[in-house]
Design a protein around this motif. Structure first.
Motif, PDB file in Angstrom:
ATOM      1  N   TYR A  11       0.834  -1.207   0.000  1.00  0.00           N
ATOM      2  CA  TYR A  11       0.000   0.000   0.000  1.00  0.00           C
ATOM      3  C   TYR A  11       0.869   1.259   0.000  1.00  0.00           C
ATOM      4  CZ  TYR A  11      -4.187  -2.763   1.244  1.00  0.00           C
ATOM      5  OH  TYR A  11      -5.228  -3.651   1.255  1.00  0.00           O
ATOM      6  N   ASP A  39      -8.998  11.969   6.809  1.00  0.00           N
ATOM      7  CA  ASP A  39      -8.458  10.727   7.353  1.00  0.00           C
ATOM      8  C   ASP A  39      -6.941  10.717   7.146  1.00  0.00           C
ATOM      9  OD1 ASP A  39      -8.838   8.408   8.699  1.00  0.00           O
ATOM     10  OD2 ASP A  39      -9.987   7.391   7.138  1.00  0.00           O
ATOM     11  N   ASP A  92      -3.491   9.845   0.516  1.00  0.00           N
ATOM     12  CA  ASP A  92      -4.639   9.185  -0.119  1.00  0.00           C
ATOM     13  C   ASP A  92      -5.509   8.546   0.969  1.00  0.00           C
ATOM     14  OD1 ASP A  92      -6.171   6.896  -1.196  1.00  0.00           O
ATOM     15  OD2 ASP A  92      -5.265   7.505  -3.097  1.00  0.00           O
ATOM     16  N   GLU A  93      -6.719   9.082   1.147  1.00  0.00           N
ATOM     17  CA  GLU A  93      -7.572   8.630   2.248  1.00  0.00           C
ATOM     18  C   GLU A  93      -8.018   7.174   2.107  1.00  0.00           C
ATOM     19  OE1 GLU A  93     -10.319  11.528   3.986  1.00  0.00           O
ATOM     20  OE2 GLU A  93      -9.444  13.023   2.654  1.00  0.00           O
ATOM     21  N   ASN A  94      -8.162   6.676   0.889  1.00  0.00           N
ATOM     22  CA  ASN A  94      -8.523   5.263   0.695  1.00  0.00           C
ATOM     23  C   ASN A  94      -7.398   4.352   1.175  1.00  0.00           C
ATOM     24  OD1 ASN A  94     -11.069   5.778  -0.448  1.00  0.00           O
ATOM     25  ND2 ASN A  94     -10.134   6.138  -2.453  1.00  0.00           N
ATOM     26  N   LEU A  95      -6.167   4.718   0.850  1.00  0.00           N
ATOM     27  CA  LEU A  95      -5.016   3.930   1.305  1.00  0.00           C
ATOM     28  C   LEU A  95      -4.858   4.043   2.818  1.00  0.00           C
ATOM     29  CD1 LEU A  95      -2.410   4.579  -1.529  1.00  0.00           C
ATOM     30  CD2 LEU A  95      -3.500   2.413  -0.957  1.00  0.00           C
ATOM     31  N   ARG A  97      -7.259   4.363   5.013  1.00  0.00           N
ATOM     32  CA  ARG A  97      -8.254   3.453   5.610  1.00  0.00           C
ATOM     33  C   ARG A  97      -7.823   1.995   5.466  1.00  0.00           C
ATOM     34  NH1 ARG A  97     -11.657   7.738   4.161  1.00  0.00           N
ATOM     35  NH2 ARG A  97     -11.957   7.059   2.018  1.00  0.00           N
ATOM     36  N   ALA A  98      -7.285   1.645   4.299  1.00  0.00           N
ATOM     37  CA  ALA A  98      -6.842   0.265   4.061  1.00  0.00           C
ATOM     38  C   ALA A  98      -5.711  -0.109   5.026  1.00  0.00           C
ATOM     39  CB  ALA A  98      -6.388   0.098   2.614  1.00  0.00           C
TER      40      ALA A  98
END
Length: 106
Positions: A11, A39, A92-95, A97-98
């Motif tokens: 990630y 985030d 990157d907020e998606n990363l 969260r992951a």
């Protein structure tokens, strides 16, 4: 190395390729204070200096930002294509969260 940690490193590699990595004292301060990014997450190398760790942890607490102490400087740096890195943030907020999901299950 655990499968979960390997996933986190990949990630971080994605974030680096997308140019969504923040490092260096000034960039990290800016990142922590950026209201546009909701985030946030900082990764601190286990072998970072005590003063650096203490400073970053205090800033994270003040700004209510999650952080994890994982990897050593070399492993962290290699994942994002740098020589040596003590602390990095992910934009990157998606990363974010992951990575949080993977590390919180650890």
């Amino acid at each position: 190395m655990e499968e979960k940690l390997i996933r986190v490193l990949s990630y971080l590699g994605f974030a680096a390729k997308a140019n969504k990595i923040v490092f260096g004292k000034d960039m990290i301060k800016e990142y922590l204070n950026n209201p546009k990014i909701k985030d946030k997450l900082l990764i601190i190398a286990k072998d970072a200096g005590e003063r650096v760790k203490k400073d970053i942890i205090i800033r994270c607490d003040i700004n209510n930002v999650d952080y994890f102490e994982v990897f050593d400087k070399k492993t962290l740096a290699k994942a994002v294509g740098k020589k040596e890195i003590s602390v990095l943030g992910i934009e990157d907020e998606n990363l974010v969260r992951a990575i949080k999901t993977v590390l919180k299950d650890k």
